[in-house]
Motif scaffolding. Structure first.
Motif, mmCIF file in Angstrom:
data_model
loop_
_atom_site.group_PDB
_atom_site.id
_atom_site.type_symbol
_atom_site.label_atom_id
_atom_site.label_comp_id
_atom_site.label_asym_id
_atom_site.label_seq_id
_atom_site.Cartn_x
_atom_site.Cartn_y
_atom_site.Cartn_z
ATOM 1 N N ILE A 61 0.852 -1.195 0.000
ATOM 2 C CA ILE A 61 0.000 0.000 0.000
ATOM 3 C C ILE A 61 0.886 1.241 0.000
ATOM 4 C CG2 ILE A 61 -1.625 1.377 1.370
ATOM 5 C CD1 ILE A 61 -3.038 -1.130 2.147
ATOM 6 N N TYR A 62 1.950 1.173 0.763
ATOM 7 C CA TYR A 62 2.877 2.304 0.778
ATOM 8 C C TYR A 62 3.482 2.511 -0.608
ATOM 9 C CZ TYR A 62 7.006 5.086 1.480
ATOM 10 O OH TYR A 62 7.964 6.051 1.342
ATOM 11 N N LEU A 63 4.033 1.421 -1.167
ATOM 12 C CA LEU A 63 4.720 1.551 -2.457
ATOM 13 C C LEU A 63 3.771 1.989 -3.566
ATOM 14 C CD1 LEU A 63 6.985 -1.628 -2.415
ATOM 15 C CD2 LEU A 63 7.690 0.740 -2.148
ATOM 16 N N ILE A 64 2.561 1.413 -3.544
ATOM 17 C CA ILE A 64 1.621 1.668 -4.633
ATOM 18 C C ILE A 64 0.847 2.952 -4.372
ATOM 19 C CG2 ILE A 64 -0.492 0.838 -5.728
ATOM 20 C CD1 ILE A 64 0.619 -2.037 -4.983
ATOM 21 N N LEU B 12 -8.768 8.826 -15.258
ATOM 22 C CA LEU B 12 -7.413 9.345 -15.443
ATOM 23 C C LEU B 12 -6.474 8.857 -14.342
ATOM 24 C CD1 LEU B 12 -8.295 12.853 -16.823
ATOM 25 C CD2 LEU B 12 -7.287 10.924 -18.040
ATOM 26 N N ALA B 13 -6.969 8.779 -13.125
ATOM 27 C CA ALA B 13 -6.122 8.218 -12.063
ATOM 28 C C ALA B 13 -5.743 6.784 -12.419
ATOM 29 C CB ALA B 13 -6.848 8.271 -10.722
ATOM 30 N N ALA B 14 -6.721 6.014 -12.916
ATOM 31 C CA ALA B 14 -6.438 4.616 -13.263
ATOM 32 C C ALA B 14 -5.440 4.523 -14.401
ATOM 33 C CB ALA B 14 -7.731 3.895 -13.632
ATOM 34 N N LEU B 15 -5.552 5.416 -15.379
ATOM 35 C CA LEU B 15 -4.584 5.372 -16.485
ATOM 36 C C LEU B 15 -3.178 5.679 -15.976
ATOM 37 C CD1 LEU B 15 -6.554 7.069 -19.408
ATOM 38 C CD2 LEU B 15 -6.117 4.639 -19.043
ATOM 39 N N MET B 16 -3.073 6.647 -15.071
ATOM 40 C CA MET B 16 -1.750 6.960 -14.529
ATOM 41 C C MET B 16 -1.213 5.795 -13.707
ATOM 42 S SD MET B 16 -1.482 9.702 -15.966
ATOM 43 C CE MET B 16 0.109 10.358 -15.555
ATOM 44 N N VAL B 17 -2.084 5.190 -12.919
ATOM 45 C CA VAL B 17 -1.646 4.051 -12.098
ATOM 46 C C VAL B 17 -1.269 2.854 -12.978
ATOM 47 C CG1 VAL B 17 -2.422 2.380 -10.377
ATOM 48 C CG2 VAL B 17 -2.823 4.804 -10.017
ATOM 49 N N SER B 18 -1.979 2.676 -14.100
ATOM 50 C CA SER B 18 -1.586 1.598 -15.028
ATOM 51 C C SER B 18 -0.156 1.798 -15.475
ATOM 52 C CB SER B 18 -2.461 1.598 -16.284
ATOM 53 O OG SER B 18 -3.792 1.444 -15.961
ATOM 54 N N GLY B 19 0.154 3.036 -15.829
ATOM 55 C CA GLY B 19 1.492 3.318 -16.327
ATOM 56 C C GLY B 19 2.537 3.202 -15.246
ATOM 57 N N ALA C 20 -5.816 0.984 -2.347
ATOM 58 C CA ALA C 20 -5.217 2.300 -2.587
ATOM 59 C C ALA C 20 -5.927 3.075 -3.692
ATOM 60 C CB ALA C 20 -3.736 2.130 -2.939
ATOM 61 N N MET C 21 -6.395 2.357 -4.696
ATOM 62 C CA MET C 21 -6.950 3.028 -5.882
ATOM 63 C C MET C 21 -8.133 3.953 -5.564
ATOM 64 S SD MET C 21 -6.035 3.146 -9.006
ATOM 65 C CE MET C 21 -6.780 4.484 -9.881
ATOM 66 N N PRO C 22 -9.160 3.490 -4.815
ATOM 67 C CA PRO C 22 -10.258 4.425 -4.517
ATOM 68 C C PRO C 22 -9.800 5.661 -3.751
ATOM 69 C CG PRO C 22 -10.569 2.306 -3.385
ATOM 70 C CD PRO C 22 -9.438 2.131 -4.331
ATOM 71 N N VAL C 23 -8.796 5.495 -2.913
ATOM 72 C CA VAL C 23 -8.283 6.661 -2.179
ATOM 73 C C VAL C 23 -7.620 7.634 -3.158
ATOM 74 C CG1 VAL C 23 -6.745 7.431 -0.346
ATOM 75 C CG2 VAL C 23 -7.930 5.238 -0.132
ATOM 76 N N ILE D 29 -12.209 1.044 -7.064
ATOM 77 C CA ILE D 29 -11.991 -0.311 -6.535
ATOM 78 C C ILE D 29 -11.807 -1.311 -7.681
ATOM 79 C CG2 ILE D 29 -13.092 -2.206 -5.272
ATOM 80 C CD1 ILE D 29 -14.448 -0.012 -3.529
ATOM 81 N N PHE D 30 -12.733 -1.239 -8.661
ATOM 82 C CA PHE D 30 -12.626 -2.180 -9.789
ATOM 83 C C PHE D 30 -11.344 -1.949 -10.586
ATOM 84 C CE2 PHE D 30 -17.114 -2.900 -8.993
ATOM 85 C CZ PHE D 30 -17.265 -4.236 -9.340
ATOM 86 N N PHE D 31 -11.014 -0.684 -10.840
ATOM 87 C CA PHE D 31 -9.817 -0.405 -11.636
ATOM 88 C C PHE D 31 -8.559 -0.893 -10.911
ATOM 89 C CE2 PHE D 31 -12.011 3.498 -13.723
ATOM 90 C CZ PHE D 31 -12.766 2.634 -14.509
ATOM 91 N N GLY D 32 -8.495 -0.682 -9.610
ATOM 92 C CA GLY D 32 -7.318 -1.110 -8.856
ATOM 93 C C GLY D 32 -7.117 -2.606 -8.975
#
Ligand code: ADP
Ligand code: MG
Lengths: 247, 244
Positions: free
Chosen positions: B29-32, B84-91, B135-138, B187-190
């Motif tokens: 959770i920290y790293l991600i 957009l958050a999910a796209l950035m997290v994907s990358g 982490a993703m929903p946050v 949640i789903f994207f994470g």
């Protein structure tokens, strides 16, 4: 004891193992020799249940491991240690964390007990004061020693070595050979060494299996191996590349 | 395809019966989560800014200035924030997972784990998927909040929109459903991104080249999967909220 019967494995149309039969007794130091790319590592991965064969039987201490679920295999593998060809150290951890990994995951010992076990196991492989180094800072020979320490910290009864001396200079190779022999004697373990190094074979081996064309071509003692007049064996032992139909 | 199922089943089994450790999840959770914040916040801020600017330019022609911030906040909450958050997290995260697990696979570290009484799914996959799903929903909420705030500052202090009416319209039009939509999508994207990253890493072959391929594959597949899943989630969630 390790028993293998009629072991077959193909990758696509490449038939790597074509009916391997062998038996390694408990407490024995067995050497498996064979040409590079001949399927030695593939055979070792079968013996440790890391790969599932297409056909055949592998019994470890009488238990057939073929087709077992990974979680059952984990239990079988508690009796085993594997030193991988490239050491396979976890590069996100220090040497100490690598060596203590098994005990740490097991969660039965305190941090201090683990640290002590790590120190004494590293000492057994002739390393001192390297706990806080990173795997990337070690030489090839040291990495292999650390890999061995990590594998044997939980006192397994069978130790597998995949090309322990490949890529090392003769002096370091010799020290590794002696180390293998020492661990075999101190820990009274069954030792299985995969190699194409004739010095390792001579120093460590009690019985030699020659893997050729996907089968065990011969089983013999090191003395018999070095005295053998069999053309395939002779060419291999003496490193002769003539003739196209060897091994 | 069968390997994907195998991993899904493996992860579910591991969740309930596996030998995973809370400390591994917290570490992930920290790293991600913590380390992705900057990227997500910057993304959220500039998306909010540009959306407010563009909306204002159009709405201004019709004298609808005070609706600008409402458009921004609805769009940020239910679509732009999460996507957009999910796209950035994907990358950032998906690619890193594929590269890390892929390297471990090709250098036999995964095999080494398996000989050290450790199931790779328990130790590597499950903590990453759980951590990203938490982490993703946050992160999505942060992106939304920053986007709305940045938009508000641009609108009110630079473009000179009336703050009182704008605020009232924004609060009126943005419903709780919009925010919940964003969180559920997060949640789903994470879950999706981390699963793709781990799957591509674990099925990596052919040395360094394979690791490179797994990494690019992850970014492309995860981004497309996020965009597609987003569309279906929008449909499904709007149906659900219509019923409730
Ligand atoms: N996972 C795999 N997928 C496809 N081919 C493999 C795999 N593992 C090994 N091979 C092939 O099997 C052959 C034997 O490999 P290996 O056992 O590593 O040889 P060595 O005797 O040098 O250890 C090689 O040609 C290799 O390309
Ligand atoms: Mg090999």
């Amino acid at each position: 004891m390790i028993q293998v019967k009629g072991l077959y494995k193909s990758f696509g149309n490449q038939h790597v193992l074509r009916g391997v039969d062998m038996q390694i007794q408990a407490g024995e130091a067995a050497i498996i020799i064979g040409r590079s790319g001949g399927g030695k590592s593939v055979l070792l991965k079968h013996l440790t249940g890391l790969i599932c064969p297409d056909k055949g039987e592998i019994k470890i201490n009488g238990i057939d491991i073929v087709g077992m679920q990974e979680r059952e295999l984990l239990k079988i593998r508690r009796e085993m240690a594997v030193m991988f060809q490239g050491a396979a150290l976890f590069d996100s951890m220090t040497v100490g964390e690598n060596v203590g990994f098994y005990l740490q995951r097991e969660g039965k010992k305190t941090a201090a007990e683990i640290a002590k076990a790590v120190e004494s196991t590293l000492e057994l492989v002739d390393l001192r004061g390297v706990e806080n180094k990173w795997p990337s800072d070690l030489s090839g020979g040291m990495k292999k020693r650390v890999g061995l320490a990590r594998a044997i910290i939980h006192n397994p009864s069978i130790v597998f070595y995949d090309e322990p001396t490949a890529g090392l200079d003769p002096v370091v190779s010799d020290s590794i050979d002696k180390l293998i022999k020492r661990i075999c004697e101190v820990k009274k373990v069954t030792t299985v060494v995969i190699t194409h190094d004739m010095r390792t074979t001579r120093t460590v081996g009690e019985r030699v299996f020659m893997l050729s064309e996907g089968q065990i071509y011969l089983t013999l003692t090191p003395d018999e191996l070095f005295a053998s007049k069999d053309p395939k064996v002779y060419q291999f032992v003496n490193g002769i590349s003539e003739g196209d139909d060897i091994i | 395809m069968s390997q994907i199922w195998e991993l899904i089943v493996g992860v579910c089994y591991s969740l309930f019966r596996g030998d995973w450790k809370m400390s591994d999840i917290v570490n992930q959770i920290y790293l991600i989560g913590v380390r992705s914040q900057l990227v997500v916040i910057v993304t959220g801020a500039f998306t909010g800014l540009v959306l407010v600017a563009q909306t204002y330019f159009q709405f201004h022609k019709f004298g609808m200035d005070t609706m600008t911030l409402a458009v921004n906040s609805v769009a940020m909450c239910s679509e732009l924030g999460p996507v957009l958050a999910a796209l950035m997290v994907s990358g950032r995260v998906g690619a890193a997972m594929a590269a890390e697990l892929g390297t471990m696979k090709v250098s036999e570290q995964i095999d080494a784990l398996r000989t050290l009484n450790t199931h790779p799914v328990d130790y590597l996959v499950l903590p990453r998927i759980v951590a990203t799903t938490i982490a993703m929903p946050v992160l999505v909420c942060e992106a939304i909040a920053v986007g709305i705030l940045a938009g508000y500052f641009l609108g009110v202090y630079i473009l000179g929109i009336d703050p009182v009416y704008s605020w009232a319209n924004m609060v009126n039009i943005t419903s709780v459903d919009n925010v919940i939509t964003g969180v559920i999508k997060g949640i789903f994207f994470g879950c999706l991104i981390s699963f793709i990253g781990c799957y591509k890493g674990l099925s990596c072959k052919n040395g360094a080249q394979g690791v490179g391929e797994a990494t690019t594959d992850t970014v492309v597949s995860a981004s497309i999967a996020v965009l597609m899943l987003n569309f279906f989630l929008t449909l499904i969630l709007s149906k659900i909220f219509a019923v409730l």
